[in-house]
Design a protein around this motif. Structure first.
Motif, mmCIF file in Angstrom:
data_model
loop_
_atom_site.group_PDB
_atom_site.id
_atom_site.type_symbol
_atom_site.label_atom_id
_atom_site.label_comp_id
_atom_site.label_asym_id
_atom_site.label_seq_id
_atom_site.Cartn_x
_atom_site.Cartn_y
_atom_site.Cartn_z
ATOM 1 N N SER A 91 27.837 -5.740 -3.644
ATOM 2 C CA SER A 91 26.435 -5.562 -3.855
ATOM 3 C C SER A 91 26.639 -5.033 -5.482
ATOM 4 O O SER A 91 27.295 -4.213 -5.713
ATOM 5 C CB SER A 91 25.787 -4.457 -2.833
ATOM 6 O OG SER A 91 24.417 -4.137 -3.352
ATOM 7 N N ALA A 92 25.742 -5.645 -5.916
ATOM 8 C CA ALA A 92 25.597 -5.334 -7.524
ATOM 9 C C ALA A 92 24.809 -3.823 -7.533
ATOM 10 O O ALA A 92 23.504 -3.779 -7.451
ATOM 11 C CB ALA A 92 24.751 -6.279 -8.406
ATOM 12 N N ASN A 93 25.165 -2.699 -8.235
ATOM 13 C CA ASN A 93 24.626 -1.609 -8.052
ATOM 14 C C ASN A 93 24.218 -1.287 -9.977
ATOM 15 O O ASN A 93 23.728 -0.058 -10.177
ATOM 16 C CB ASN A 93 25.510 -0.444 -7.753
ATOM 17 C CG ASN A 93 26.858 -0.362 -8.448
ATOM 18 O OD1 ASN A 93 27.067 -1.014 -9.395
ATOM 19 N ND2 ASN A 93 27.496 0.605 -7.915
ATOM 20 N N GLY A 94 24.468 -1.992 -10.747
ATOM 21 C CA GLY A 94 24.557 -1.670 -12.156
ATOM 22 C C GLY A 94 25.215 -2.840 -12.878
ATOM 23 O O GLY A 94 25.939 -3.809 -12.570
ATOM 24 N N LEU A 95 24.924 -2.731 -14.400
ATOM 25 C CA LEU A 95 25.702 -3.706 -15.396
ATOM 26 C C LEU A 95 26.634 -2.551 -16.005
ATOM 27 O O LEU A 95 26.637 -1.733 -16.152
ATOM 28 C CB LEU A 95 24.990 -4.135 -15.973
ATOM 29 C CG LEU A 95 23.770 -3.398 -17.122
ATOM 30 C CD1 LEU A 95 24.688 -2.872 -18.533
ATOM 31 C CD2 LEU A 95 22.863 -4.362 -17.656
ATOM 32 N N TYR A 96 27.519 -3.306 -16.710
ATOM 33 C CA TYR A 96 28.671 -2.713 -17.643
ATOM 34 C C TYR A 96 28.680 -3.290 -18.849
ATOM 35 O O TYR A 96 28.605 -4.391 -19.102
ATOM 36 C CB TYR A 96 30.098 -2.789 -16.840
ATOM 37 C CG TYR A 96 30.358 -2.061 -15.526
ATOM 38 C CD1 TYR A 96 31.083 -0.996 -15.586
ATOM 39 C CD2 TYR A 96 29.901 -2.652 -14.371
ATOM 40 C CE1 TYR A 96 31.269 -0.144 -14.420
ATOM 41 C CE2 TYR A 96 30.251 -2.167 -13.039
ATOM 42 C CZ TYR A 96 30.817 -0.792 -13.087
ATOM 43 O OH TYR A 96 31.130 -0.137 -12.021
ATOM 44 N N ILE A 97 28.753 -2.354 -19.735
ATOM 45 C CA ILE A 97 29.111 -2.929 -21.159
ATOM 46 C C ILE A 97 30.290 -2.149 -21.585
ATOM 47 O O ILE A 97 30.572 -1.150 -21.490
ATOM 48 C CB ILE A 97 27.817 -2.105 -22.068
ATOM 49 C CG1 ILE A 97 26.484 -2.535 -21.456
ATOM 50 C CG2 ILE A 97 28.080 -2.572 -23.383
ATOM 51 C CD1 ILE A 97 25.184 -1.896 -22.119
ATOM 52 N N LEU A 98 31.067 -3.065 -22.250
ATOM 53 C CA LEU A 98 32.543 -2.914 -22.496
ATOM 54 C C LEU A 98 32.406 -2.080 -23.947
ATOM 55 O O LEU A 98 31.909 -2.757 -24.831
ATOM 56 C CB LEU A 98 33.268 -4.073 -22.656
ATOM 57 C CG LEU A 98 34.855 -3.919 -22.981
ATOM 58 C CD1 LEU A 98 35.591 -2.955 -22.032
ATOM 59 C CD2 LEU A 98 35.493 -5.255 -23.236
ATOM 60 N N MET A 99 32.980 -0.967 -24.284
ATOM 61 C CA MET A 99 32.991 -0.036 -25.387
ATOM 62 C C MET A 99 34.355 -0.556 -26.097
ATOM 63 O O MET A 99 34.282 -0.785 -27.504
ATOM 64 C CB MET A 99 32.918 1.153 -25.291
ATOM 65 C CG MET A 99 31.553 1.669 -24.597
ATOM 66 S SD MET A 99 31.443 3.563 -24.395
ATOM 67 C CE MET A 99 31.198 4.022 -26.046
ATOM 68 N N SER A 100 35.516 -0.640 -25.272
ATOM 69 C CA SER A 100 36.710 -0.801 -26.064
ATOM 70 C C SER A 100 37.643 -1.117 -24.924
ATOM 71 O O SER A 100 37.291 -0.987 -23.802
ATOM 72 C CB SER A 100 37.390 0.466 -26.721
ATOM 73 O OG SER A 100 37.652 1.399 -25.884
ATOM 74 N N GLY A 101 38.509 -2.065 -25.267
ATOM 75 C CA GLY A 101 39.624 -2.695 -24.368
ATOM 76 C C GLY A 101 39.310 -4.254 -23.917
ATOM 77 O O GLY A 101 38.713 -4.971 -24.826
ATOM 78 N N GLN A 102 39.536 -4.582 -22.863
ATOM 79 C CA GLN A 102 39.392 -5.986 -22.471
ATOM 80 C C GLN A 102 38.979 -6.065 -21.142
ATOM 81 O O GLN A 102 39.971 -5.469 -20.135
ATOM 82 C CB GLN A 102 40.863 -6.804 -22.774
ATOM 83 C CG GLN A 102 40.545 -8.223 -23.007
ATOM 84 C CD GLN A 102 41.682 -8.871 -23.602
ATOM 85 O OE1 GLN A 102 42.756 -8.621 -23.002
ATOM 86 N NE2 GLN A 102 41.548 -9.646 -24.427
#
Length: 259
Positions: free
Chosen positions: A50-61
């Motif tokens: 179940s999708a509870n939110g979105l993610y934004i990548l700050m650093s890494g991969q």
């Protein structure tokens, strides 16, 4: 997965999805998000959850992947800093469509589903930004699908290398660093690891590239590009010959078919 509170308006302001938003709006959004420290190998979410939110990548991969019925992994996307994942699922009210896993120690921002939807409903600028970002992704996926269907493995690999050269306008000698392990790139290009390695070996043998680990040197970009064009022309010629063999009348002059 260690989550720490933090104010992030400056980081958010640099993302296309939040472009044009005022300082007060960015501050309000930043106050409702959490920072995520995700060591290498962290599963952010599984396909079907179940999708509870979105993610934004700050650093890494981050790697987005699917599991085939035979248990094999298919990499569908490789996220670099600034990329977003999970937004389509929360907007559609559907489960996550792929599994997201960090390939290196990474830092991300997690924005809860309720906050995203509330801000979109309240802010026309954000709504337009989301539409544009999703449209860009769909457009990119159509182009990539065309490449997979219409191009040979050799053409896909050459295009990938040229797309990752530091200066896209350089036609001489360049050196690039592959952004991931070779098996991940092979999966992205819809190739087996063996096929990908064989193509690289053939390019090395023809002095079109030199490979050392993840470092790839291209002595002559224009010559490598010409190789892809020649392969495309050869495949087109072969396809025409196959059609003529299957349908001899297709090769006959039109006037002779009227007799």
């Amino acid at each position: 997965m260690n989550r720490q509170r933090g104010t992030l308006p400056q980081f958010l302001s640099g993302l296309s999805i939040f472009s044009g938003l005022g300082a007060a709006e960015l501050k309000r959004i930043a106050a409702g998000v959490s920072q995520v420290d995700a060591p290498r190998g962290t599963i952010l979410f599984h396909r079907g959850e179940s999708a509870n939110g979105l993610y934004i990548l700050m650093s890494g991969q981050v790697k987005l992947s699917l599991q085939t019925p035979r248990g094999e992994e298919k990499v569908v996307d490789l996220l670099e800093p600034g990329r977003i994942c999970g937004e389509a699922a929360i907007l559609l009210g559907k489960p996550y469509a792929a599994t997201a896993e960090t390939l290196v120690d990474s830092k991300l921002v997690h924005i809860p589903k309720e906050l995203v939807i509330a801000e979109i409903q309240a802010n026309p600028n954000l709504s337009w930004n989301v539409i544009r970002c999703l449209s860009e992704r769909v457009y990119k996926q159509i182009i990539e699908h065309e490449i997979y269907v219409m191009s040979s493995g050799l053409q896909r690999v050459i295009r990938y290398l040229l797309d990752h050269q530091p200066d896209p306008h350089e036609d001489g000698a360049v050196t690039l660093t592959l952004p991931a392990k070779k098996w991940i790139i092979a999966s992205q290009l819809n190739l087996t690891q063996e096929h990908f390695s064989r193509i690289l070996h053939d390019l090395v043998k023809d002095d079109l590239i030199k490979v050392e680990g993840r470092s790839v040197a291209i002595p002559d970009v224009e010559r490598l590009r010409a190789c892809a064009l020649a392969d495309g022309a050869e495949r087109a010629h072969h396809h025409r010959e196959e059609r003529r063999s299957a349908n001899p009348q297709a090769a006959m002059p039109a006037w002779s078919l009227l007799r």
